[in-house]
Scaffold this motif. Structure first.
Motif, mmCIF file in Angstrom:
data_model
loop_
_atom_site.group_PDB
_atom_site.id
_atom_site.type_symbol
_atom_site.label_atom_id
_atom_site.label_comp_id
_atom_site.label_asym_id
_atom_site.label_seq_id
_atom_site.Cartn_x
_atom_site.Cartn_y
_atom_site.Cartn_z
ATOM 1 N N UNK A 252 -9.542 23.604 19.636
ATOM 2 C CA UNK A 252 -9.895 24.919 19.372
ATOM 3 C C UNK A 252 -9.132 25.653 20.613
ATOM 4 N N UNK A 253 -8.380 26.927 19.867
ATOM 5 C CA UNK A 253 -7.800 27.887 21.091
ATOM 6 C C UNK A 253 -8.361 29.088 20.813
ATOM 7 N N UNK A 254 -8.905 29.798 21.742
ATOM 8 C CA UNK A 254 -9.277 31.280 21.535
ATOM 9 C C UNK A 254 -8.032 32.027 22.254
ATOM 10 N N UNK A 255 -7.543 32.723 21.530
ATOM 11 C CA UNK A 255 -6.352 33.787 21.833
ATOM 12 C C UNK A 255 -6.672 34.621 22.919
ATOM 13 N N UNK A 256 -6.110 34.753 24.029
ATOM 14 C CA UNK A 256 -6.341 35.749 25.041
ATOM 15 C C UNK A 256 -5.114 36.780 24.944
ATOM 16 N N UNK A 257 -5.428 37.945 25.557
ATOM 17 C CA UNK A 257 -6.723 38.300 25.830
ATOM 18 C C UNK A 257 -7.553 38.611 24.994
ATOM 19 N N UNK A 258 -8.916 38.665 25.355
ATOM 20 C CA UNK A 258 -10.363 38.774 24.542
ATOM 21 C C UNK A 258 -10.403 40.426 24.668
ATOM 22 N N UNK B 287 -7.602 43.256 16.961
ATOM 23 C CA UNK B 287 -6.364 43.513 16.111
ATOM 24 C C UNK B 287 -5.373 43.893 17.093
ATOM 25 N N UNK B 288 -5.250 43.031 18.288
ATOM 26 C CA UNK B 288 -3.967 43.447 19.179
ATOM 27 C C UNK B 288 -2.676 42.831 18.562
ATOM 28 N N UNK B 289 -1.814 43.697 18.220
ATOM 29 C CA UNK B 289 -0.736 43.268 17.636
ATOM 30 C C UNK B 289 0.114 41.944 17.913
ATOM 31 N N UNK B 290 0.528 41.940 19.361
ATOM 32 C CA UNK B 290 1.053 40.717 19.947
ATOM 33 C C UNK B 290 0.184 39.523 19.798
ATOM 34 N N UNK B 291 -1.013 39.837 19.909
ATOM 35 C CA UNK B 291 -1.916 38.580 19.508
ATOM 36 C C UNK B 291 -1.881 38.093 18.206
ATOM 37 N N UNK B 292 -1.840 39.077 17.096
ATOM 38 C CA UNK B 292 -1.761 38.572 15.807
ATOM 39 C C UNK B 292 -0.535 38.105 15.467
ATOM 40 N N UNK B 293 0.572 38.483 16.173
ATOM 41 C CA UNK B 293 1.676 37.628 15.872
ATOM 42 C C UNK B 293 1.750 36.198 16.266
ATOM 43 N N UNK B 294 1.364 36.036 17.524
ATOM 44 C CA UNK B 294 1.224 34.753 18.108
ATOM 45 C C UNK B 294 0.237 33.961 17.306
ATOM 46 N N UNK B 295 -0.715 34.343 16.942
ATOM 47 C CA UNK B 295 -1.747 33.372 16.030
ATOM 48 C C UNK B 295 -1.046 33.175 14.800
ATOM 49 N N UNK B 296 -0.410 34.009 14.031
ATOM 50 C CA UNK B 296 0.292 33.780 12.887
ATOM 51 C C UNK B 296 1.354 32.874 12.949
ATOM 52 N N UNK B 297 1.934 32.729 14.073
ATOM 53 C CA UNK B 297 3.118 31.664 14.234
ATOM 54 C C UNK B 297 2.503 30.301 14.701
ATOM 55 N N UNK B 298 1.533 30.437 15.079
ATOM 56 C CA UNK B 298 0.576 29.055 15.480
ATOM 57 C C UNK B 298 0.147 28.564 14.306
ATOM 58 N N UNK B 299 -0.391 29.398 13.384
ATOM 59 C CA UNK B 299 -0.924 29.042 12.255
ATOM 60 C C UNK B 299 0.220 28.317 11.448
ATOM 61 N N UNK B 300 1.202 29.073 11.073
ATOM 62 C CA UNK B 300 2.415 28.681 10.387
ATOM 63 C C UNK B 300 2.989 27.335 10.830
ATOM 64 N N UNK B 301 3.284 27.165 12.101
ATOM 65 C CA UNK B 301 3.933 25.987 12.752
ATOM 66 C C UNK B 301 3.221 24.807 12.613
ATOM 67 N N UNK B 302 1.833 24.971 12.564
ATOM 68 C CA UNK B 302 0.868 23.875 12.707
ATOM 69 C C UNK B 302 0.826 23.345 11.320
ATOM 70 N N UNK B 303 0.772 24.425 10.171
ATOM 71 C CA UNK B 303 0.854 23.976 8.701
ATOM 72 C C UNK B 303 2.102 23.325 8.331
#
Ligand code: NAP
Length: 286
Positions: free
Chosen positions: A97-103, A45-61
């Motif tokens: 498939x994109x794995x959000x980094x850093x893991x 639950x890295x806060x920056x990664x959560x924001x990036x993933x939410x943007x990717x999800x939203x813009x793709x949709x």
């Protein structure tokens, strides 16, 4: 006194690219085809990664892709994540498939990237795609470098023969952007922390790509008058504001064109992820 540099608007370029991909997806849909599927995997639950993933999800949709985010707990083991990747590799409806980094530290990122099917590797980080890029062959190219090239082409339709200096040699940005510049027939120098007299190396460049991660590192008096400057850096200042690697305010008086931060390369990264997903979809499904 020379005119101020042209500011390259990455936000507008990214919006135009997304709209173009959206039209292509609409055409695929209206022809009765299934739409490209982008799957983003986030561990923890890295806060920056959560924001990036939410943007990717939203813009793709937003452009009509089938956009799925898989949010896994921070305790997920490497074996569990590998099993997830295997399942996505085997699922024919998954194009990217994109794995959000850093893991999280207990997971070996290299092993995870190696496990992604290269045909679905929309981040372009799999060794097969990196090797294709190094060999000048077609493949999926990392998103930020691709975004840099699209922005460069907005101001420089012909790149052949130009001197390009890339500052930074990371696998994510510096190296791939240098390979793309070489493919475009630039004369390319890659500078890094051991480069001697960086100022004079940068001074000969028609194109400067800064990917260092240090605020205002590239000074205006390093820049050749009229050069095109692509600032990849994203640095947070103590007051919370974001800034790039280039002294933007001063560089405006010297460069011919320059990307701002924010609003330059950053927005292009997600747009290029969507483009890569469409490219992967077309390559896999014809
Ligand atoms: P990185 O892996 O830390 O690489 C930084 C590079 O800068 C290294 O190659 C390093 O050289 C070089 N460097 C460090 N100090 C230097 C110096 N004094 N002189 C010359 N070179 C020096 O970083 P990265 O992942 O490439 O990212 C770079 C920046 O771009 C960061 O600010 C990052 O946040 C940003 N970024 C932005 C986006 C976007 O979407 N806009 C995407 C990715 C990254 P050595 O190899 O010799 O150590």
């Amino acid at each position: 006194m020379q005119d101020q540099a042209r500011i390259i608007d990455g936000k507008a370029a990214a919006a135009a690219l997304r709209a173009e991909i959206g039209l292509e997806i609409a055409a695929i849909k209206s022809a009765g085809g299934s739409v490209p599927g982008l799957h983003v995997v986030l561990v923890g639950d890295d806060p920056a990664s959560r924001v990036y993933v939410a943007s990717k999800e939203r813009l793709a949709a937003e452009i009509g892709m089938n956009s799925v985010a898989h949010r896994l707990p921070a305790e997920t083991s490497e074996a569990e994540l590998l099993a997830k990747i295997e399942a996505l590799n085997a699922d024919d409806s998954v194009d990217g498939i994109l794995v959000q980094l850093p893991l999280p530290k207990h997971i070996n990122s290299g092993a995870i990237i190696d496990a992604i099917d290269p045909a679905k590797d929309v981040d372009g980080l799999h060794p097969i795609n990196a090797g294709r890029l190094a060999g000048g062959k077609e493949g999926l190219v990392p998103c930020t470098p691709l975004g840099c090239m699209l922005l460069l082409r907005q101001v420089l339709p012909t790149l052949a023969g130009l001197e390009a200096v890339v500052i930074g040699r990371s696998e994510l940005v510096g190296r791939p952007v240098a390979q793309l510049l070489l493919q475009a027939d630039c004369t390319v120098t890659i500078a890094h922390s051991r480069t001697r007299d960086l100022a004079s190396v940068v001074r000969r460049a028609d194109i400067v790509v800064a990917a260092v991660g240090r605020p205002h590192f590239v000074r205006a008096d390093w820049i050749k008058p009229g050069a095109t400057v692509i600032d990849v850096g994203i640095n947070r200042l103590p007051d919370g504001k974001l800034t790039g690697d280039v002294d933007f305010a001063q560089a405006l008086n010297v460069a011919g064109a320059i990307t701002p931060v924010p609003g330059g390369v950053g927005p292009m990264t997600i747009a290029c992820l969507l483009r890569n997903t469409l490219t992967a979809f077309r390559a896999r499904r014809g």
